[in-house]
Scaffold this motif. Structure first.
Motif, PDB file in Angstrom:
ATOM      1  N   SER A  13       0.827  -1.208   0.000  1.00 30.04           N
ATOM      2  CA  SER A  13       0.000   0.000   0.000  1.00 30.04           C
ATOM      3  C   SER A  13       0.862   1.258   0.000  1.00 30.04           C
ATOM      4  O   SER A  13       0.444   2.298  -0.521  1.00 30.04           O
ATOM      5  CB  SER A  13      -0.929   0.003   1.213  1.00 30.04           C
ATOM      6  N   ARG A  14       2.047   1.183   0.574  1.00 29.88           N
ATOM      7  CA  ARG A  14       2.914   2.370   0.571  1.00 29.88           C
ATOM      8  C   ARG A  14       3.308   2.759  -0.845  1.00 29.88           C
ATOM      9  O   ARG A  14       3.265   3.943  -1.208  1.00 29.88           O
ATOM     10  CB  ARG A  14       4.154   2.096   1.411  1.00 29.88           C
ATOM     11  N   SER A  17       0.410   4.342  -2.628  1.00 25.81           N
ATOM     12  CA  SER A  17       0.212   5.746  -2.255  1.00 25.81           C
ATOM     13  C   SER A  17       1.281   6.635  -2.891  1.00 25.81           C
ATOM     14  O   SER A  17       0.995   7.765  -3.309  1.00 25.81           O
ATOM     15  CB  SER A  17       0.229   5.877  -0.727  1.00 25.81           C
ATOM     16  N   TRP A  51      -5.509   1.788  -3.086  1.00 24.76           N
ATOM     17  CA  TRP A  51      -4.873   2.121  -1.801  1.00 24.76           C
ATOM     18  C   TRP A  51      -5.881   2.400  -0.690  1.00 24.76           C
ATOM     19  O   TRP A  51      -5.602   2.175   0.482  1.00 24.76           O
ATOM     20  CB  TRP A  51      -3.977   3.349  -1.997  1.00 24.76           C
ATOM     21  N   GLN A  52      -7.047   2.905  -1.017  1.00 19.44           N
ATOM     22  CA  GLN A  52      -7.977   3.473  -0.037  1.00 19.44           C
ATOM     23  C   GLN A  52      -8.261   2.499   1.110  1.00 19.44           C
ATOM     24  O   GLN A  52      -8.326   1.288   0.914  1.00 19.44           O
ATOM     25  CB  GLN A  52      -9.292   3.889  -0.724  1.00 19.44           C
ATOM     26  N   LEU A  92      -8.020  13.775   0.539  1.00 18.75           N
ATOM     27  CA  LEU A  92      -6.840  12.913   0.649  1.00 18.75           C
ATOM     28  C   LEU A  92      -6.048  13.226   1.917  1.00 18.75           C
ATOM     29  O   LEU A  92      -5.599  12.321   2.632  1.00 18.75           O
ATOM     30  CB  LEU A  92      -5.951  13.086  -0.572  1.00 18.75           C
ATOM     31  N   VAL A  96      -5.377  10.513   4.941  1.00 17.95           N
ATOM     32  CA  VAL A  96      -4.032  10.139   5.408  1.00 17.95           C
ATOM     33  C   VAL A  96      -3.863  10.499   6.884  1.00 17.95           C
ATOM     34  O   VAL A  96      -3.304   9.731   7.676  1.00 17.95           O
ATOM     35  CB  VAL A  96      -2.961  10.836   4.549  1.00 17.95           C
ATOM     36  N   ARG A  99      -5.226   8.035   9.310  1.00 19.25           N
ATOM     37  CA  ARG A  99      -4.531   6.750   9.406  1.00 19.25           C
ATOM     38  C   ARG A  99      -3.175   6.846  10.097  1.00 19.25           C
ATOM     39  O   ARG A  99      -2.657   5.847  10.588  1.00 19.25           O
ATOM     40  CB  ARG A  99      -4.290   6.166   8.014  1.00 19.25           C
ATOM     41  N   VAL A 100      -2.592   8.039  10.120  1.00 21.58           N
ATOM     42  CA  VAL A 100      -1.184   8.145  10.502  1.00 21.58           C
ATOM     43  C   VAL A 100      -0.949   7.690  11.939  1.00 21.58           C
ATOM     44  O   VAL A 100       0.113   7.113  12.248  1.00 21.58           O
ATOM     45  CB  VAL A 100      -0.706   9.603  10.303  1.00 21.58           C
ATOM     46  N   TYR A 112       4.022   8.653   6.234  1.00 26.49           N
ATOM     47  CA  TYR A 112       2.682   9.224   6.098  1.00 26.49           C
ATOM     48  C   TYR A 112       2.636  10.670   6.588  1.00 26.49           C
ATOM     49  O   TYR A 112       1.819  11.468   6.108  1.00 26.49           O
ATOM     50  CB  TYR A 112       1.675   8.367   6.852  1.00 26.49           C
ATOM     51  N   MET A 115       3.759  12.499   3.659  1.00 22.55           N
ATOM     52  CA  MET A 115       2.672  12.502   2.680  1.00 22.55           C
ATOM     53  C   MET A 115       1.664  13.594   3.014  1.00 22.55           C
ATOM     54  O   MET A 115       1.162  14.297   2.120  1.00 22.55           O
ATOM     55  CB  MET A 115       2.007  11.122   2.676  1.00 22.55           C
ATOM     56  N   MET A 116       1.354  13.770   4.308  1.00 27.80           N
ATOM     57  CA  MET A 116       0.467  14.858   4.720  1.00 27.80           C
ATOM     58  C   MET A 116       1.093  16.214   4.407  1.00 27.80           C
ATOM     59  O   MET A 116       0.397  17.149   3.952  1.00 27.80           O
ATOM     60  CB  MET A 116       0.169  14.750   6.211  1.00 27.80           C
TER      61      MET A 116
END
Length: 558
Positions: A13-14, A17, A51-52, A92, A96, A99-100, A112, A115-116
């Motif tokens: 999944s990484r 993303s 990925w979701q 998005l 994220v 989930r982090v 993550y 990513m944010m």
């Protein structure tokens, strides 16, 4: 239709993303006027679906979810503009952020967080300036898209890869998602408000909005769990989350009342489920256990299955339940299952207690019968060898034996009835005991004045007869040993002694505390009489245990 996901996709999944961010970056770098932007955004949407964290790969999509995916695809194709892109990047970012905090691996959490940072940067420094047509931000946006954000993507790609458990890969906190999306919306709209009303440039308006949001969050953080006596927003918010508009306290009170009144487990379960089905969000339920089953209310497509050992409970709701309601369902079913299993254990203990009472009563009566048969054998021996003395002895002992036989018959008819303590004078009992054993070569010791003390006669008979019988049996194997019975008044005690060998240490330690295997009769009989003595306020103990002197003593319990 089923979502295209598998175990391999979950583990990667990484990289999904990361590819999703790269495709989004290319689409935004080309701009809305490019012919390649729509295909790239559709590719980005496909990577997002892989990925979701909202739908599991093995789950079946409902019509509503499929319609949502189709609607997003159509918007990306025909209604694409900067407002849609701003909304999408905000979603998005919130996903994220939700989930982090579920990741425990250090590099995974850092990935993550970066990513944010990427999504936040591209939103406030590229999409929003294009949305508000800020011409002065051209150089900043160009350097950001050409150098800054690609460098950030490169750093993300070089971070070490760590595997997480499947639960962490799918964990989503919807409260965080809603909060982060709201904060981003306030940030964008607040910046717009400062630009419009205060005639400020974008960066100044953005900093002011960030400063105000930071102050509000700091104040809320202080009020969330204060230390000045106020309970804080945390308690109020938790109370709100745990309140689902149902009579929970009333049901708990009814459950406690039924648990106190009902002894039968199945009757308790019937009443508890009848009260549970009165919840406004429950349309019906069914339960199945090893001892029965039941159905209440109406079934529905929305069902929740719970299990607690041998109890299986199925709840039917009017509509799909939320995570908060699911928390309540688990709590309610665990409480009901706990009480039900407790009732089952109570019933098992009552059955075990009843069987134990019957067993102990039977064992005691068996020894009473044995002792009476031995007394009858002694009386018949007297009648055979000394007929001139038999008449007065029979006149004295036969009424006593008749009373003991009647008591045994009454106990056999109702073994669970508590045994009444029949008291008699100590002097009368002592004389009767001596007359029951006239020819066993027993040495009797007692003071001249026994007194008028009252004792439980049946219990004393059982203790003395068992101990005398065991000592006489021991004398058959060890010839020449003496058997003595001693009565003392102050302090009170009844002692039966023999001059034989000592009881082995292992047996002596357990003799009066449990049933022991023995060939000479010192097993279950002594255990039963010791328990009877304890129940009557006395204590039977092995006071001496050595070669030439083995003494059992019956004394008053202190």
């Amino acid at each position: 239709m089923r979502t295209l996901a598998s175990e391999k996709l979950t583990l990667s999944s990484r990289w999904l993303s990361f590819a999703m961010l790269v495709v989004l970056h290319l689409a935004l770098w080309l701009g809305t006027e490019s012919l390649f932007m729509h295909p790239l955004l559709l590719m980005h949407l496909g990577l997002f679906l892989l990925w979701q964290p909202l739908w599991r790969g093995e789950s079946k999509l409902h019509i509503g979810a499929a319609a949502f995916i189709i609607a997003i695809s159509l918007i990306m194709t025909f209604l694409l503009n900067w407002w849609v892109l701003a909304f999408w990047v905000s979603v998005l970012f919130a996903l994220v952020g939700g989930r982090v905090f579920s990741f425990y691996a250090r590099w995974q959490r850092l990935y993550y967080l970066l990513m944010m940072a990427y999504l936040l940067t591209i939103l406030i420094l590229y999409i929003v300036p294009n949305l508000f047509h800020l011409l002065g931000m051209g150089d900043v946006m160009s350097n950001l898209m050409n150098f800054g954000l690609p460098l950030l993507l490169l750093i993300m790609a070089l971070l070490p890869v760590e595997r997480e458990q499947a639960e962490s890969e799918r964990a989503v906190d919807f409260i965080y998602i809603l909060l982060l999306f709201t904060l981003l919306t306030l940030l964008v709209l607040g910046s717009l408000a400062f630009m419009t009303l205060g005639q400020l440039d974008y960066l100044d308006a953005l900093l002011r909005t960030l400063f105000i949001i930071a102050i509000v969050l700091l104040a809320l953080g202080g009020l969330w769990n204060p230390r000045l006596g106020f309970s804080g927003f945390q308690a109020l918010f938790s109370r709100y989350l745990l309140s689902i508009g149902t009579p929970l306290e009333k049901w708990l009170e009814q459950l406690a009342t039924v648990a106190h009144q009902e002894q039968d487990p199945e009757a308790f379960l019937e009443h508890a489920t009848a009260y549970l089905v009165e919840m406004p969000w429950i349309s019906g339920l069914s339960w199945v256990s090893d001892h029965g089953h039941g159905v209440l209310g109406k079934s529905s497509p929305h069902r929740i299955e719970m299990a607690d050992q041998d109890l299986n409970l199925t709840l039917f709701s009017h509509q799909a339940v939320s995570p908060t309601v699911m928390l309540h369902v688990r709590l309610l079913t665990q409480l009901m299952g706990h009480f039900y299993q407790a009732k089952r254990r109570e019933q098992s203990l009552r059955e075990i207690t009843r069987q134990q009472v019957i067993y102990e009563t039977g064992a005691r009566l068996t020894h009473d019968l044995k002792n009476m048969l031995q007394s009858l054998f002694a009386l018949t021996s007297v009648a055979q060898h000394q007929s001139e003395k038999a008449q007065p002895i029979l006149q004295q002992q036969l009424p006593v034996l008749t009373q003991r036989i009647e008591a045994i018959l009454a106990k056999l008819k109702s073994p669970q009835t508590p045994e009444e303590m029949v008291e008699m004078p100590l002097a009368t009992w002592w004389e009767g005991l001596r007359q029951r054993h006239p020819y066993r070569d027993i040495v009797w010791h007692a003071p001249k004045n026994v007194g008028r003390r009252m004792i439980p006669g049946p219990m004393f008979d059982c203790v003395a007869d068992n101990l005398i019988d065991n000592a006489c049996k021991k004398r058959q194997n060890e010839l020449g040993i003496t058997v003595s019975v001693t009565l003392e008044i102050n302090p009170f005690s009844l002692s039966i002694s023999d001059g034989g060998s000592a009881i082995p240490a292992g047996i002596a330690h357990q003799l009066l505390n449990t049933v022991v295997s023995s060939e000479d009769g010192m097993g279950i009989g002594l255990y039963q009489v010791a328990r009877w003595a304890t129940q009557s306020g006395y204590r039977l103990e092995l006071s001496e245990n050595r070669k030439g002197r083995v003494t059992f003593q019956l004394v008053e319990a202190k």
